[in-house]
Design an enzyme around this catalytic site. Structure first.
Site, short mmCIF file in Angstrom:
data_model
loop_
_atom_site.label_atom_id
_atom_site.label_comp_id
_atom_site.label_asym_id
_atom_site.label_seq_id
_atom_site.Cartn_x
_atom_site.Cartn_y
_atom_site.Cartn_z
N HIS A 125 -0.12 0.48 10.23
CA HIS A 125 -1.29 1.28 9.86
C HIS A 125 -2.01 1.80 11.09
O HIS A 125 -3.18 2.15 11.05
CB HIS A 125 -2.27 0.45 9.03
CG HIS A 125 -1.62 -0.26 7.89
ND1 HIS A 125 -1.26 -1.58 7.97
CD2 HIS A 125 -1.23 0.18 6.68
CE1 HIS A 125 -0.68 -1.93 6.82
NE2 HIS A 125 -0.65 -0.89 6.03
N ASP A 160 -2.55 -8.20 1.06
CA ASP A 160 -1.31 -8.48 0.34
C ASP A 160 -1.19 -9.97 0.02
O ASP A 160 -0.76 -10.35 -1.07
CB ASP A 160 -0.11 -8.06 1.19
CG ASP A 160 -0.06 -6.56 1.41
OD1 ASP A 160 0.50 -5.86 0.56
OD2 ASP A 160 -0.59 -6.08 2.44
N GLY A 204 0.83 -1.19 0.00
CA GLY A 204 0.00 0.00 0.00
C GLY A 204 0.87 1.24 0.00
O GLY A 204 1.99 1.22 0.52
N SER A 205 0.36 2.32 -0.56
CA SER A 205 1.09 3.60 -0.52
C SER A 205 0.87 4.27 0.83
O SER A 205 0.08 3.80 1.66
CB SER A 205 0.61 4.50 -1.65
OG SER A 205 0.92 3.92 -2.90
N GLY A 206 1.57 5.38 1.06
CA GLY A 206 1.42 6.12 2.31
C GLY A 206 2.53 5.82 3.31
O GLY A 206 2.59 6.43 4.37
N HIS A 207 3.41 4.87 2.93
CA HIS A 207 4.55 4.50 3.79
C HIS A 207 5.87 4.98 3.20
O HIS A 207 6.93 4.47 3.56
CB HIS A 207 4.62 2.97 3.93
CG HIS A 207 3.40 2.34 4.48
ND1 HIS A 207 3.02 2.52 5.78
CD2 HIS A 207 2.46 1.53 3.92
CE1 HIS A 207 1.90 1.83 6.01
NE2 HIS A 207 1.53 1.24 4.89
#
Lengths: 332, 332
Positions: free
Chosen positions: B220, B111, B55-58
């Site tokens: 998260h 995932d 996922g993006s945002g990391h």
């Protein structure tokens, strides 16, 4: 609310930070036994040393930039306080192999006074030593008074380019000329969105409205030139690019490199979004970007914000900019 | 107060981020024209590909780890959302040169499901493709149930070591074995001090008391195992090291590498202070540290906190760990 920094005793912050750094990078750097100076391992004789002193609290700057093709040594002071002349002298002496030392000086009162004293001390001891004062922050003094400007994030270009140039074995006079050229080709402007907290008091360093950003903030929270309402990355990039281009004509056909420096808590995601807008604006003006540096290199604790810096490059500077360095905290 | 992120349209955050990334590193990576996949330039034939979806945002994870001696490609999803099987398939297909592809899978439901589907699709197309599920977070499931644990910051060891190992030209079966070895030698534990804000809503991702820290937070903001009062870096390091050593006996005489991963707004200064304590504790137990990685590699936006991960190394793994990579966001 006081900050929740992960530290030990406030009085030992800098000591603990540097002890951790030297342990982590023991294959790359040493600390001088009796002085607050980080020196790169495997210094080669026959080369001009490149040194800078700076206050702590901006990590990874500048300890993280000590390495091959970058700084030979860094003299560090207390939190946001310049190192004293003795410490700077120790750095100069440690890296002189008879070819001389170039002291890069970020233009803040304490740094300038102490660096000049250290250079005089070195000359008295027959070390060939010269200083170059770096000023790049266009918000701190108007065009025409460049020498009054503060040294801010754009000084990073000098650390890299001058360090790599000295590594090639050029004379001190040529290294000094390169430092002056990089400085003269560099302009920086910063915006702040959120205050960082002082590691000493635990409290915010300045106040800022919930819906405003400050333009022209210094690296210690020095007063900004003006504020604007929070807006898009595109709008912020437009304001900043315009001011930078106005100040120093970066012209159609020029090739520049760009630094998008996160001030602390601004995410890499935001830095990339912002860079995307900057490159669009520059390309629209016929200005090409060569290998930008994007990251939180010179921070003001967990301040939110971005410093944007441009440096016009010629072919020689490009080569120096991209030369690999083993400095722990620099990569492009 | 809503966050003051420097972004444009919330709906385009990931698009803008990646566009900026690909522009900045156009000499190193490409984006597949019709898929959310970053692929390294100059892939060499005759080598197993190493891929991960996330996922993006990391950021910089995982786009910033695409490069020689690290990941061959990264398939990215939306903010904190796994990429779909089609995207992962595109990544696998893009890097297969006939030698097969190893898919590293961080253990989160989305995932795992999507990666397994993508691997099946690849096999249907006669691509030799195998997955290795990575789990390292000791807070998320007790000892004895390692396979239930989440994949967190310690997965970084696999990206680097497995990527460099594949680069040496080993077979897919050997690459898979290496990935399993790195995973089995890795343990991670994270503490959070301050919530990050969601880039989508602009609001905090979780609540945390002003004088508390949470131990065992997921990447998260998943619920932590327990809380403790804010204390010194030394005390936090002692609690975390003890739990990690208990879980997987890292024994006297062992050589390990250490990751001190900043979660977002934790300063490099704090990471170094914390690392200093970690190395002291390990040395007291006769455990030697080999070239630690210190930085904000895998973030949860501007969350405050640190993930501490250990990986036991043998001589071959050491060589893979320290091999230079041109991935934009990894350096030790």
């Amino acid at each position: 609310m006081k900050s929740k920094k992960i530290i030990n005793d406030v009085d030992n912050i800098v000591f603990d930070t540097v002890e951790g750094f030297v342990k982590a990078y023991k294959h790359k750097v040493i600390k001088l036994p009796n002085s607050n100076v980080i020196v790169r391992k495997n210094l080669e004789a026959g080369k001009v040393g490149v040194v800078i002193g700076n206050g702590s609290g901006h990590e990874p700057a500048c300890i993280g930039f000590v390495g091959k093709n970058m700084l030979s040594a860094n003299a560090y002071g207390g939190i946001f306080a310049a190192p004293g002349p003795d410490t700077l002298y120790d750095a100069i002496e440690a890296v002189d192999s008879g070819c001389g030392v170039c002291v890069l000086i970020s233009n803040h009162a304490g740094d300038v006074i102490n660096s000049k004293m250290a250079i005089d001390m070195a000359k008295d001891d027959d070390i060939n030593c010269k200083g170059v004062i770096l000023y790049d922050d266009i918000a701190s003094s108007p065009k025409g008074q460049e020498e009054e400007r503060r040294g801010t994030a754009g000084t990073l270009f000098s650390y890299k380019i001058v360090g790599a140039y000295a590594e090639e074995g050029h004379s001190l006079d040529k290294v000094v000329k390169m430092a002056e050229k990089v400085r003269d080709n560099t302009r920086t402007l910063a915006v702040a969105t959120i205050s960082g907290t002082s590691p000493i008091t635990g409290y915010k360093m300045f106040e800022i409205e919930d819906d405003e950003i400050e333009i022209g903030m210094g690296v210690h929270g020095e007063a900004a030139a003006h504020t604007m309402k929070i807006c898009t990355a595109k709008d912020i990039a437009e304001v900043m690019c315009e001011k930078l281009i106005e100040d120093k004509p970066y012209l159609e056909g020029d090739e520049i490199t760009v630094l998008v420096n996160g001030c602390g808590q601004t995410t890499y995601m935001e830095l990339l979004i912002f860079y995307n807008e900057v490159e669009k604006i520059l390309n629209d003006k016929g200005i090409k970007v060569y290998k930008p540096a994007i990251g939180s290199f010179i921070t003001t604790q967990e301040m939110g914000g971005i410093a944007l810096a441009f440096c016009k490059l010629d072919d020689e500077m490009k080569k120096m900019w991209e030369k690999e360095t083993d400095a722990p905290a620099f990569k492009i």
